[in-house]
Each structure stands twice: as C-alpha cells, then as structure tokens.
Design a protein around this motif. Structure first.
Motif, PDB file in Angstrom:
ATOM      1  N   ARG A   1       0.855  -1.193   0.000  1.00  0.00           N
ATOM      2  CA  ARG A   1       0.000   0.000   0.000  1.00  0.00           C
ATOM      3  C   ARG A   1       0.892   1.245   0.000  1.00  0.00           C
ATOM      4  O   ARG A   1       1.886   1.290   0.722  1.00  0.00           O
ATOM      5  CB  ARG A   1      -0.886   0.066   1.252  1.00  0.00           C
ATOM      6  CG  ARG A   1      -1.985  -0.960   1.327  1.00  0.00           C
ATOM      7  CD  ARG A   1      -3.116  -0.690   0.330  1.00  0.00           C
ATOM      8  NE  ARG A   1      -4.187  -1.647   0.476  1.00  0.00           N
ATOM      9  CZ  ARG A   1      -4.259  -2.817  -0.164  1.00  0.00           C
ATOM     10  NH1 ARG A   1      -3.310  -3.172  -1.005  1.00  0.00           N
ATOM     11  NH2 ARG A   1      -5.287  -3.628   0.031  1.00  0.00           N
ATOM     12  N   PRO A   2       0.511   2.262  -0.794  1.00  0.00           N
ATOM     13  CA  PRO A   2       1.307   3.495  -0.805  1.00  0.00           C
ATOM     14  C   PRO A   2       0.907   4.459   0.316  1.00  0.00           C
ATOM     15  O   PRO A   2      -0.275   4.534   0.666  1.00  0.00           O
ATOM     16  CB  PRO A   2       0.970   4.109  -2.172  1.00  0.00           C
ATOM     17  CG  PRO A   2      -0.345   3.528  -2.563  1.00  0.00           C
ATOM     18  CD  PRO A   2      -0.569   2.264  -1.788  1.00  0.00           C
ATOM     19  N   TYR A   3       1.871   5.188   0.837  1.00  0.00           N
ATOM     20  CA  TYR A   3       1.626   6.228   1.851  1.00  0.00           C
ATOM     21  C   TYR A   3       2.495   7.443   1.521  1.00  0.00           C
ATOM     22  O   TYR A   3       3.569   7.297   0.929  1.00  0.00           O
ATOM     23  CB  TYR A   3       1.917   5.695   3.268  1.00  0.00           C
ATOM     24  CG  TYR A   3       0.896   4.651   3.641  1.00  0.00           C
ATOM     25  CD1 TYR A   3      -0.338   5.027   4.155  1.00  0.00           C
ATOM     26  CD2 TYR A   3       1.132   3.301   3.386  1.00  0.00           C
ATOM     27  CE1 TYR A   3      -1.315   4.073   4.428  1.00  0.00           C
ATOM     28  CE2 TYR A   3       0.163   2.344   3.649  1.00  0.00           C
ATOM     29  CZ  TYR A   3      -1.062   2.746   4.173  1.00  0.00           C
ATOM     30  OH  TYR A   3      -2.035   1.810   4.421  1.00  0.00           O
ATOM     31  N   SER A   4       2.010   8.625   1.936  1.00  0.00           N
ATOM     32  CA  SER A   4       2.663   9.876   1.532  1.00  0.00           C
ATOM     33  C   SER A   4       3.212  10.609   2.745  1.00  0.00           C
ATOM     34  O   SER A   4       2.427  11.147   3.534  1.00  0.00           O
ATOM     35  CB  SER A   4       1.643  10.779   0.842  1.00  0.00           C
ATOM     36  OG  SER A   4       0.902  10.039  -0.094  1.00  0.00           O
TER      37      SER A   4
ATOM     38  N   LYS B   1      -5.167   7.072   7.647  1.00  0.00           N
ATOM     39  CA  LYS B   1      -6.586   6.906   7.983  1.00  0.00           C
ATOM     40  C   LYS B   1      -6.907   5.421   7.890  1.00  0.00           C
ATOM     41  O   LYS B   1      -6.774   4.820   6.809  1.00  0.00           O
ATOM     42  CB  LYS B   1      -7.438   7.703   7.001  1.00  0.00           C
ATOM     43  CG  LYS B   1      -8.891   7.572   7.301  1.00  0.00           C
ATOM     44  CD  LYS B   1      -9.712   8.531   6.514  1.00  0.00           C
ATOM     45  CE  LYS B   1     -11.151   8.407   6.969  1.00  0.00           C
ATOM     46  NZ  LYS B   1     -12.026   9.249   6.230  1.00  0.00           N
TER      47      LYS B   1
ATOM     48  N   GLY C   1      -9.943  -2.849   6.184  1.00  0.00           N
ATOM     49  CA  GLY C   1      -8.810  -2.769   5.257  1.00  0.00           C
ATOM     50  C   GLY C   1      -7.667  -3.621   5.774  1.00  0.00           C
ATOM     51  O   GLY C   1      -7.321  -3.532   6.955  1.00  0.00           O
TER      52      GLY C   1
ATOM     53  N   LEU D   1       0.624  10.198   7.933  1.00  0.00           N
ATOM     54  CA  LEU D   1      -0.697  10.292   8.559  1.00  0.00           C
ATOM     55  C   LEU D   1      -1.538   9.200   7.911  1.00  0.00           C
ATOM     56  O   LEU D   1      -1.622   9.137   6.680  1.00  0.00           O
ATOM     57  CB  LEU D   1      -1.293  11.673   8.245  1.00  0.00           C
ATOM     58  CG  LEU D   1      -2.688  11.953   8.773  1.00  0.00           C
ATOM     59  CD1 LEU D   1      -2.683  12.039  10.294  1.00  0.00           C
ATOM     60  CD2 LEU D   1      -3.209  13.277   8.198  1.00  0.00           C
TER      61      LEU D   1
ATOM     62  N   MET E   1      -4.355  -3.527   5.275  1.00  0.00           N
ATOM     63  CA  MET E   1      -3.191  -2.798   5.795  1.00  0.00           C
ATOM     64  C   MET E   1      -3.579  -2.010   7.040  1.00  0.00           C
ATOM     65  O   MET E   1      -2.798  -1.886   7.980  1.00  0.00           O
ATOM     66  CB  MET E   1      -2.616  -1.864   4.723  1.00  0.00           C
ATOM     67  CG  MET E   1      -1.263  -1.292   5.080  1.00  0.00           C
ATOM     68  SD  MET E   1      -0.040  -2.585   5.398  1.00  0.00           S
ATOM     69  CE  MET E   1       0.666  -2.812   3.771  1.00  0.00           C
ATOM     70  N   SER E   2      -4.804  -1.503   7.059  1.00  0.00           N
ATOM     71  CA  SER E   2      -5.272  -0.753   8.226  1.00  0.00           C
ATOM     72  C   SER E   2      -5.212  -1.633   9.474  1.00  0.00           C
ATOM     73  O   SER E   2      -4.814  -1.181  10.550  1.00  0.00           O
ATOM     74  CB  SER E   2      -6.706  -0.265   8.004  1.00  0.00           C
ATOM     75  OG  SER E   2      -6.742   0.588   6.883  1.00  0.00           O
TER      76      SER E   2
HETATM   77  C1  FAD Z   1      -0.399   7.549  -3.973  1.00  0.00           C
HETATM   78  C2  FAD Z   1      -1.187   7.180  -2.726  1.00  0.00           C
HETATM   79  C3  FAD Z   1      -0.794   7.689  -1.505  1.00  0.00           C
HETATM   80  C4  FAD Z   1      -1.513   7.365  -0.349  1.00  0.00           C
HETATM   81  N1  FAD Z   1      -1.142   7.926   0.833  1.00  0.00           N
HETATM   82  C5  FAD Z   1      -1.871   7.654   1.942  1.00  0.00           C
HETATM   83  C6  FAD Z   1      -1.543   8.264   3.192  1.00  0.00           C
HETATM   84  O1  FAD Z   1      -0.570   9.027   3.311  1.00  0.00           O
HETATM   85  N2  FAD Z   1      -2.331   7.977   4.258  1.00  0.00           N
HETATM   86  C7  FAD Z   1      -3.409   7.115   4.164  1.00  0.00           C
HETATM   87  O2  FAD Z   1      -4.079   6.886   5.163  1.00  0.00           O
HETATM   88  N3  FAD Z   1      -3.719   6.514   3.008  1.00  0.00           N
HETATM   89  C8  FAD Z   1      -2.979   6.753   1.912  1.00  0.00           C
HETATM   90  N4  FAD Z   1      -3.297   6.130   0.744  1.00  0.00           N
HETATM   91  C9  FAD Z   1      -4.289   5.043   0.788  1.00  0.00           C
HETATM   92  C10 FAD Z   1      -3.571   3.768   1.311  1.00  0.00           C
HETATM   93  O3  FAD Z   1      -2.626   3.329   0.356  1.00  0.00           O
HETATM   94  C11 FAD Z   1      -4.503   2.591   1.584  1.00  0.00           C
HETATM   95  O4  FAD Z   1      -5.391   2.427   0.522  1.00  0.00           O
HETATM   96  C12 FAD Z   1      -5.305   2.777   2.858  1.00  0.00           C
HETATM   97  O5  FAD Z   1      -4.426   2.882   3.973  1.00  0.00           O
HETATM   98  C13 FAD Z   1      -6.228   1.591   3.110  1.00  0.00           C
HETATM   99  O6  FAD Z   1      -5.517   0.389   2.981  1.00  0.00           O
HETATM  100  P1  FAD Z   1      -6.167  -0.970   3.486  1.00  0.00           P
HETATM  101  O7  FAD Z   1      -5.357  -2.105   2.976  1.00  0.00           O
HETATM  102  O8  FAD Z   1      -6.402  -0.920   4.943  1.00  0.00           O
HETATM  103  O9  FAD Z   1      -7.600  -0.975   2.825  1.00  0.00           O
HETATM  104  P2  FAD Z   1      -7.968  -1.113   1.282  1.00  0.00           P
HETATM  105  O10 FAD Z   1      -8.201  -2.543   0.955  1.00  0.00           O
HETATM  106  O11 FAD Z   1      -6.963  -0.397   0.449  1.00  0.00           O
HETATM  107  O12 FAD Z   1      -9.299  -0.291   1.281  1.00  0.00           O
HETATM  108  C14 FAD Z   1     -10.422  -0.687   2.073  1.00  0.00           C
HETATM  109  C15 FAD Z   1     -11.630   0.107   1.600  1.00  0.00           C
HETATM  110  O13 FAD Z   1     -11.432   1.503   1.862  1.00  0.00           O
HETATM  111  C16 FAD Z   1     -11.501   2.262   0.661  1.00  0.00           C
HETATM  112  N5  FAD Z   1     -10.486   3.311   0.737  1.00  0.00           N
HETATM  113  C17 FAD Z   1      -9.144   3.159   0.717  1.00  0.00           C
HETATM  114  N6  FAD Z   1      -8.526   4.342   0.825  1.00  0.00           N
HETATM  115  C18 FAD Z   1      -9.508   5.264   0.903  1.00  0.00           C
HETATM  116  C19 FAD Z   1      -9.529   6.666   1.038  1.00  0.00           C
HETATM  117  N7  FAD Z   1      -8.407   7.375   1.106  1.00  0.00           N
HETATM  118  N8  FAD Z   1     -10.729   7.292   1.106  1.00  0.00           N
HETATM  119  C20 FAD Z   1     -11.878   6.603   1.039  1.00  0.00           C
HETATM  120  N9  FAD Z   1     -11.927   5.265   0.917  1.00  0.00           N
HETATM  121  C21 FAD Z   1     -10.764   4.603   0.847  1.00  0.00           C
HETATM  122  C22 FAD Z   1     -11.211   1.280  -0.452  1.00  0.00           C
HETATM  123  O14 FAD Z   1     -11.819   1.695  -1.674  1.00  0.00           O
HETATM  124  C23 FAD Z   1     -11.841   0.011   0.082  1.00  0.00           C
HETATM  125  O15 FAD Z   1     -13.224  -0.010  -0.157  1.00  0.00           O
HETATM  126  C24 FAD Z   1      -2.619   6.473  -0.420  1.00  0.00           C
HETATM  127  C25 FAD Z   1      -3.012   5.954  -1.659  1.00  0.00           C
HETATM  128  C26 FAD Z   1      -2.324   6.319  -2.799  1.00  0.00           C
HETATM  129  C27 FAD Z   1      -2.791   5.772  -4.123  1.00  0.00           C
END
Ligand code: FAD
Length: 328
Positions: free
Chosen positions: A121-124, A140, A145, A138, A147-148
């Motif tokens: 997963r990407p983070y900024s 969320k 999720g 930071l 990774m969450s």
């Molecule tokens: C270039 C880039 C930079 C990012 N930087 C950050 C960062 O600095 N901090 C951060 O918290 N996240 C960031 N993200 C999002 C992060 O990569 C993950 O997607 C997020 O942490 C959720 O991961 P997960 O595996 O828990 O859930 P996932 O399986 O990725 O997502 C679970 C559910 O939440 C939804 N979801 C995911 N992200 C979001 C969102 N931002 N808003 C609304 N719904 C969402 C998905 O569509 C899915 O339905 C970034 C994404 C990108 C593309």
C-alpha cells in the motif's frame, strides 16, 4: 562534482556487476520494477511508470538513498488524531542495523510503498529528515482494510518495510508560479512539504493557494502548521467544511453551521478562513486571481473520486494547462 567519483563508484548501489560465462562484465539494475511491485490500486503515479530514481541530493552528499530498495523502519511514535482514533500519526526511523553511509531522500510530492508480506500500500510522508533517516505519515484506518488492520496493531519499535520515492512532481524555485493546492482529508499530509519547500526559500517568488476540504473543523489535520504558513506573504488558505454542525437551533435547521455561526467563529483562530459548503467550480474561480503573473500549477491531493471530481473543473476554473496538473 559527480565526475570526481571513480567509474565503478555506485553510491546508490542500484547496479550489480556480474561476469558472464565468456568473461564479459554484465551490469544489472538491482531495482528493476516488476508487475508484482505494483499495489494494484490503480494509483495515478504507479510505481510501474515512476520507478524510484537515484537521488541527486544523496549523490552530492556521496551517500546512498536508503529507501531505494525495501528497507526496514522502526516505529518511534504512534499517536491518534484528537477526536478521531481512526487517524494515526506514525513516526518511523531507519532501523539502526541499516548502513551508516545512507541518507533518506523523499522529495515533496512523492510517496513510498509499504510492504507486509505480499500486501502493498502506498503512503505519503508529510515530514522527512535527510540525515536522521526518519519520516512521518498520517494514516486513515479503513474499516476492514487489510493494511489498516496491520497498522492499527503496530506497537512501538515494531519494524515496517518501505520503498520509494515514487512520483513525478518537481518544483523549480527559479520559475515563479501560482500554485493552487486542493487537499482532501488526510491527503493534506503530502501537501505540507510542497508548501514548506516554497515558503522556506526566500528567493522563491511563487504564491500558494491551499484549499483544504474536510467534513468539519475536527477533521482538519495540521491546523497549527497551516497557521504557521499563514504568516508568509505568499500563502493563503481556506477551509471548506460542508458538514460543520453545532447544536444551535438555527444551524440544526440549516443542516450545517451557517456562515455567521457564533460557535464556529469562537472555534476559529486568527487568519483562519472557513467556507461552510463544498469547494465547487464557482468557488474555485474566486481564487483564480488572473492578474497575478506566474506559471499556473494545480496540485490535487485526495482519493481517486476527489481527483476525478476536481481535475478538469479546477484546471478550467483556475486557468491551468493540463500539463501543469499534478495528482498526488
Ligand atoms: C499515492 C497514494 C498515496 C496514499 N497515501 C496515503 C496516506 O498518506 N495515508 C493514508 O491513510 N492513506 C494513503 N493512501 C491510501 C492507502 O494506500 C490505503 O489504501 C489505505 O491505507 C487503506 O488500505 P487498506 O489495505 O487498509 O484498505 P484497502 O483494501 O486499500 O481499502 C479498504 C476500503 O477503503 C476504501 N479506501 C481506501 N482508501 C480510501 C480513502 N483514502 N478514502 C476513502 N476510501 C478509501 C477502499 O476503496 C476500500 O473499499 C494512499 C493511496 C495512494 C494511491
């Protein structure tokens, strides 16, 4: 400066040199990007198109950018956002086992890839330190999720693997610009280094309009930092808070706080500008300032829905050419 290095010197260690069967020297790029390096989330700046590049800053320091290949970082601090325990501030430092001849260079506007097993997963980062090899993100937490779940369970001193930097944003301080930054929710994080880069350089004559979209005041991150930025002549910000709601009869009736809301005014700090509706095309036009000279640049930081909704409309309203639009 670079010519001073002997021909075999490879400070980024990006290449491995091997001998072929017939005794020829073969140089291979150790950081070849493969399909499996992509997180599969359809990022605008996908790692497949934005391969992490050697850092000029690191090269000039005669050091290696530690994050060019997956590197372990130790969790130094983990705090929740006041009022929302699903938003975490994570502070990480390169593992002390990692080599000393390294620095950490994550340029503004670039992100890093977090890897846990096969999960990517990407983070900024919103803050990085070149010499101490530390950075902060930071996060969320998304319900269910994968990774969450991992990040929520992290304890101090746990290790995480990151790689980067990934992105294509470049800022040339010699070119005066009007920089419009639209930031949604936690995606305000990567916009802070972009702003800092301009404001901290006295020779940079660019101006910044920082338009921050959050549901309400409680979900505006880095308020103190935004107020610090407001001290600079070339920075303006406005918070868009369509769901701000106090308990007064008038605001409850309106479905959100009204512009004259006394309670809201009391919560605002000096120079904090607030609008209690969504950022739309006509609102964007009010920030266009066509008489101010400079190359017009638009940066949109938010999820893909926000980028889609804002992209074209904002570029049109602010008179920014498509080639100067950056999606973070
Ligand atoms: C270039 C880039 C930079 C990012 N930087 C950050 C960062 O600095 N901090 C951060 O918290 N996240 C960031 N993200 C999002 C992060 O990569 C993950 O997607 C997020 O942490 C959720 O991961 P997960 O595996 O828990 O859930 P996932 O399986 O990725 O997502 C679970 C559910 O939440 C939804 N979801 C995911 N992200 C979001 C969102 N931002 N808003 C609304 N719904 C969402 C998905 O569509 C899915 O339905 C970034 C994404 C990108 C593309």
């Amino acid at each position: 400066m670079l010519a001073l290095f002997p021909p075999h010197f490879d400070p980024e260690w990006t290449n491995t040199v091997s001998m072929t069967a017939d005794g020829e020297q073969k140089v291979e790029d150790a950081f070849t990007i493969q399909e499996s390096d992509c997180c599969g989330n359809g990022c605008t700046n996908c790692i497949l198109d934005n391969k992490p590049k050697p850092s000029q800053r690191a090269l000039l320091a005669g050091k290696r950018n530690i994050i060019l290949k997956y590197t372990r970082f130790r969790l130094l601090q983990k705090d929740s956002h006041k009022g929302d325990d699903k938003v975490l501030f994570l502070h990480l430092a390169a593992d002390s086992d990692e080599k000393d001849d390294c620095v950490l260079d994550i340029p503004p506007g670039h992100h890093v890839m977090l890897r846990i097993g096969s999960l990517l997963r990407p983070y900024s980062p919103y803050w990085t330190d070149f010499a101490s090899k530390e950075f902060k993100i930071l996060v969320k937490l998304q319900p269910d999720g994968p990774m969450s779940k991992n990040l929520a369970a992290m304890q101090l001193n746990d290790r995480l693997e990151f790689r980067g930097p990934i992105g294509n944003y470049r800022h040339d301080p010699a070119v005066t610009k009007c920089i419009f930054i639209l930031a949604q929710g936690v995606a305000i994080a990567p916009t802070l280094p972009l702003v800092g880069q301009v404001l901290e350089n006295e020779d940079d004559m660019s101006r910044i309009w920082h338009l921050v979209c959050s549901p309400d005041l409680q979900h505006v991150y880095f308020r103190d930092q935004l107020l610090e930025f407001s001290k600079y002549w070339n920075y303006r910000s406005c918070l868009y808070l369509p769901h701000q709601q106090c308990g007064s009869a008038e605001c409850l009736g309106a479905g959100h706080c009204i512009q004259e809301c006394v309670e809201l005014r009391r919560s605002l700090r000096y120079k904090e500008r607030v609008c209690l509706h969504r950022l739309d095309a006509s609102e964007l036009e009010s920030h266009a300032n066509p008489a101010i000279p400079g190359l017009r640049v638009l940066i949109i930081a938010g999820d893909s829905g926000f980028q889609r909704a804002m992209g074209e409309a904002a570029a049109r309203a602010l008179a920014v050419a498509q080639e100067n639009v950056y999606l973070l």
